[in-house]
Design a protein around this motif. Structure first.
Motif, PDB file in Angstrom:
ATOM      1  N   LEU A 133      17.937  18.041  38.734  1.00 45.94           N
ATOM      2  CA  LEU A 133      18.901  18.893  38.028  1.00 45.94           C
ATOM      3  C   LEU A 133      18.278  19.524  36.784  1.00 45.94           C
ATOM      4  N   ALA A 134      16.979  19.213  36.543  1.00 49.01           N
ATOM      5  CA  ALA A 134      16.320  19.748  35.345  1.00 49.01           C
ATOM      6  C   ALA A 134      16.248  21.262  35.448  1.00 49.01           C
ATOM      7  N   LEU A 135      16.341  21.934  34.275  1.00 48.74           N
ATOM      8  CA  LEU A 135      16.257  23.394  34.272  1.00 48.74           C
ATOM      9  C   LEU A 135      14.845  23.827  34.647  1.00 48.74           C
ATOM     10  N   LEU A 136      14.748  24.914  35.377  1.00 51.86           N
ATOM     11  CA  LEU A 136      13.429  25.463  35.701  1.00 51.86           C
ATOM     12  C   LEU A 136      12.806  26.042  34.434  1.00 51.86           C
ATOM     13  N   SER A 137      11.497  25.979  34.358  1.00 54.75           N
ATOM     14  CA  SER A 137      10.804  26.550  33.196  1.00 54.75           C
ATOM     15  C   SER A 137      10.484  28.019  33.468  1.00 54.75           C
ATOM     16  N   SER A 138      11.048  28.901  32.658  1.00 58.12           N
ATOM     17  CA  SER A 138      10.777  30.332  32.863  1.00 58.12           C
ATOM     18  C   SER A 138       9.303  30.636  32.603  1.00 58.12           C
ATOM     19  N   CYS A 139       8.703  29.938  31.631  1.00 55.83           N
ATOM     20  CA  CYS A 139       7.280  30.178  31.334  1.00 55.83           C
ATOM     21  C   CYS A 139       6.417  29.795  32.530  1.00 55.83           C
ATOM     22  N   ASP A 140       6.730  28.679  33.168  1.00 54.17           N
ATOM     23  CA  ASP A 140       5.936  28.242  34.333  1.00 54.17           C
ATOM     24  C   ASP A 140       6.070  29.250  35.479  1.00 54.17           C
ATOM     25  N   ILE A 141       7.298  29.726  35.698  1.00 62.43           N
ATOM     26  CA  ILE A 141       7.501  30.711  36.777  1.00 62.43           C
ATOM     27  C   ILE A 141       6.679  31.963  36.489  1.00 62.43           C
ATOM     28  N   LYS A 142       6.735  32.436  35.242  1.00 59.74           N
ATOM     29  CA  LYS A 142       6.014  33.671  34.885  1.00 59.74           C
ATOM     30  C   LYS A 142       4.498  33.478  34.998  1.00 59.74           C
ATOM     31  N   ALA A 143       4.027  32.316  34.531  1.00 60.37           N
ATOM     32  CA  ALA A 143       2.569  32.070  34.581  1.00 60.37           C
ATOM     33  C   ALA A 143       2.109  32.025  36.034  1.00 60.37           C
ATOM     34  N   GLY A 168      -0.741  37.611  41.197  1.00 57.21           N
ATOM     35  CA  GLY A 168      -0.957  39.058  41.222  1.00 57.21           C
ATOM     36  C   GLY A 168       0.242  39.901  40.821  1.00 57.21           C
ATOM     37  N   PHE A 169       1.351  39.265  40.431  1.00 51.17           N
ATOM     38  CA  PHE A 169       2.496  40.056  39.960  1.00 51.17           C
ATOM     39  C   PHE A 169       2.197  40.508  38.532  1.00 51.17           C
ATOM     40  N   ILE A 170       2.441  41.786  38.254  1.00 49.64           N
ATOM     41  CA  ILE A 170       2.106  42.303  36.927  1.00 49.64           C
ATOM     42  C   ILE A 170       3.284  42.174  35.970  1.00 49.64           C
ATOM     43  N   ALA A 171       4.453  41.860  36.480  1.00 47.97           N
ATOM     44  CA  ALA A 171       5.609  41.621  35.611  1.00 47.97           C
ATOM     45  C   ALA A 171       6.568  40.671  36.317  1.00 47.97           C
ATOM     46  N   CYS A 172       7.204  39.836  35.502  1.00 51.37           N
ATOM     47  CA  CYS A 172       8.166  38.866  36.023  1.00 51.37           C
ATOM     48  C   CYS A 172       9.219  38.659  34.942  1.00 51.37           C
ATOM     49  N   GLY A 173      10.481  38.845  35.274  1.00 54.55           N
ATOM     50  CA  GLY A 173      11.553  38.664  34.299  1.00 54.55           C
ATOM     51  C   GLY A 173      12.721  37.941  34.944  1.00 54.55           C
ATOM     52  N   LEU A 174      13.521  37.280  34.113  1.00 55.78           N
ATOM     53  CA  LEU A 174      14.614  36.465  34.635  1.00 55.78           C
ATOM     54  C   LEU A 174      15.953  36.919  34.056  1.00 55.78           C
ATOM     55  N   ALA A 175      16.936  37.003  34.925  1.00 56.85           N
ATOM     56  CA  ALA A 175      18.293  37.378  34.496  1.00 56.85           C
ATOM     57  C   ALA A 175      19.286  36.407  35.115  1.00 56.85           C
ATOM     58  N   ARG A 186      17.505  44.767  33.990  1.00 59.72           N
ATOM     59  CA  ARG A 186      18.307  43.671  33.429  1.00 59.72           C
ATOM     60  C   ARG A 186      17.420  42.477  33.048  1.00 59.72           C
ATOM     61  N   SER A 187      16.369  42.254  33.818  1.00 60.92           N
ATOM     62  CA  SER A 187      15.504  41.101  33.540  1.00 60.92           C
ATOM     63  C   SER A 187      14.335  41.477  32.632  1.00 60.92           C
ATOM     64  N   GLY A 188      14.399  42.665  32.059  1.00 59.44           N
ATOM     65  CA  GLY A 188      13.453  43.035  30.999  1.00 59.44           C
ATOM     66  C   GLY A 188      12.056  43.407  31.459  1.00 59.44           C
ATOM     67  N   ILE A 189      11.856  43.700  32.761  1.00 60.15           N
ATOM     68  CA  ILE A 189      10.475  44.029  33.165  1.00 60.15           C
ATOM     69  C   ILE A 189      10.201  45.531  33.151  1.00 60.15           C
ATOM     70  N   ASP A 231      15.699  36.707  30.072  1.00 57.93           N
ATOM     71  CA  ASP A 231      15.138  37.855  29.350  1.00 57.93           C
ATOM     72  C   ASP A 231      16.205  38.885  29.032  1.00 57.93           C
ATOM     73  N   GLU A 232      15.904  39.692  28.006  1.00 57.17           N
ATOM     74  CA  GLU A 232      16.809  40.763  27.594  1.00 57.17           C
ATOM     75  C   GLU A 232      16.342  42.084  28.211  1.00 57.17           C
ATOM     76  N   PRO A 233      17.284  42.995  28.529  1.00 57.28           N
ATOM     77  CA  PRO A 233      16.849  44.302  29.058  1.00 57.28           C
ATOM     78  C   PRO A 233      16.090  45.100  28.006  1.00 57.28           C
ATOM     79  N   LEU A 234      15.177  45.949  28.481  1.00 54.73           N
ATOM     80  CA  LEU A 234      14.515  46.905  27.592  1.00 54.73           C
ATOM     81  C   LEU A 234      15.406  48.140  27.519  1.00 54.73           C
TER      82      LEU A 234
END
Ligand code: SF4
Length: 303
Positions: free
Chosen positions: A3-13, A19-26, A135-138, A171-174
């Motif tokens: 039930l632990a929260l996923l780490s957004s930093c780990d997903i992005k890294a 090879g993904f050049i951008a990753c954002g979470l909403a 929406r996910s700021g990418i 993440d916040e939208p740009l």
């Protein structure tokens, strides 16, 4: 299941390492009012042409929880497709291998490596991908309605993970660059204040539309897709060649000239476009396009 929260930093890294050049979470919430109203207006105008699938599953398109029950997080991912060398008769996005296959495989790898639960989509479900990318700021929505990723421009493919867990940060939208399509009808009449009118769009006619090409369609540059609004977008200046070998054109494709296109056989077509998104138009559709393109460029070889 933890039930632990996923780490957004780990997903992005991990996404970056794949090879993904951008990753954002909403957060997976219903699409906000403006975007919903714009989508309804777009359909009222009939701008989807004969892509009837866009009229189906509208409720799921506007509410991710109806598409994937239990979804909590939407991860938007982008890959750079800008090819280093280019076959000028084909749209930039279709020079290499089919992005659906490349992205889907990479997204599955990300899901498996990080033990993520949910589903992944690359144009394979009713998802408002540009909305979620913003929406996910990418990326930002450009004047021509494309998504542009800072540092990479609009030459990007998008995909989404719909995850059934929450993450520790979102993440916040740009901000958008400008109101979309403002003054862009001068560049192309298909760009309207209420979105892209597929009935007047060369990309739609040369890729999605089966049957005869309308007389008013002029193919002076590409015969598969159209890059005019992409290239005219100011953020195109940020586009740079991708490191992905899958999105580079083959030597055989680069060598093709007008006379080779005119003589293209079905066998040539199969070899040249094995595993390519161009196969969407099928051989007959591509021949139809080539014929118009040769005529519009007044090139006739074998007489
Ligand atoms: S892809 Fe081409 S035809 Fe379609 S909106 Fe852009 S410039 Fe116009």
């Amino acid at each position: 299941m933890s039930l632990a929260l996923l780490s957004s930093c780990d997903i992005k890294a991990h996404a970056k390492s794949l090879g993904f050049i951008a990753c954002g979470l909403a957060k997976a919430e219903p699409v906000e009012g403006d975007a919903e109203a714009l989508f309804h207006r777009w359909l009222e105008h009939g701008y989807e042409a004969d892509m009837e699938y866009l009229r189906r599953n509208i409720d799921k398109r506007l509410n991710p929880k109806l598409l994937v029950p239990g979804v909590k997080t939407i991860v938007s991912l982008a890959m750079n497709f800008m090819p280093a060398d280019q076959q000028p008769a084909i749209s930039l996005y279709a020079q290499g291998k089919d992005y659906h296959d490349v992205m889907q495989e990479r997204m599955q790898m990300l899901m498996e490596a990080m033990h993520l639960q949910g589903r992944c989509f690359v144009d394979t479900a009713p998802v408002m991908e540009r909305y979620w990318a913003r929406r996910s700021g990418i990326g930002i929505i450009t004047q021509s309605g494309l998504i542009a990723v800072p540092g990479y421009g609009p030459t990007v493919f998008l995909g989404e993970l719909f995850l059934t867990s929450e993450t520790d940060a979102y993440d916040e939208p740009l901000p958008d660059s400008m109101p979309r399509h403002l003054g862009w009808s001068d560049l192309c009449p298909a760009l309207t204040p209420d979105g892209l009118d597929a009935n007047r769009c060369i990309s739609y006619h040369t890729i999605e539309h089966h049957g005869l090409l309308p007389n008013e369609v002029r193919l002076r540059h590409t015969f598969y897709g159209c890059d005019r609004c992409l290239r005219a977008t100011p953020q195109f200046a940020e586009s740079r060649p991708t490191a992905e070998s899958a999105f580079q054109p083959s030597e055989d494709l680069l060598k093709m000239k007008a006379e080779d296109w005119e003589r293209l056989t079905e066998e040539d077509y199969r070899k040249l476009f094995k595993g390519s998104a161009v196969k969407r138009a099928k051989y007959d559709g591509l021949k139809r396009n080539i014929e118009r393109w040769l005529k519009d460029n007044k090139v006739g070889v074998s007489k």
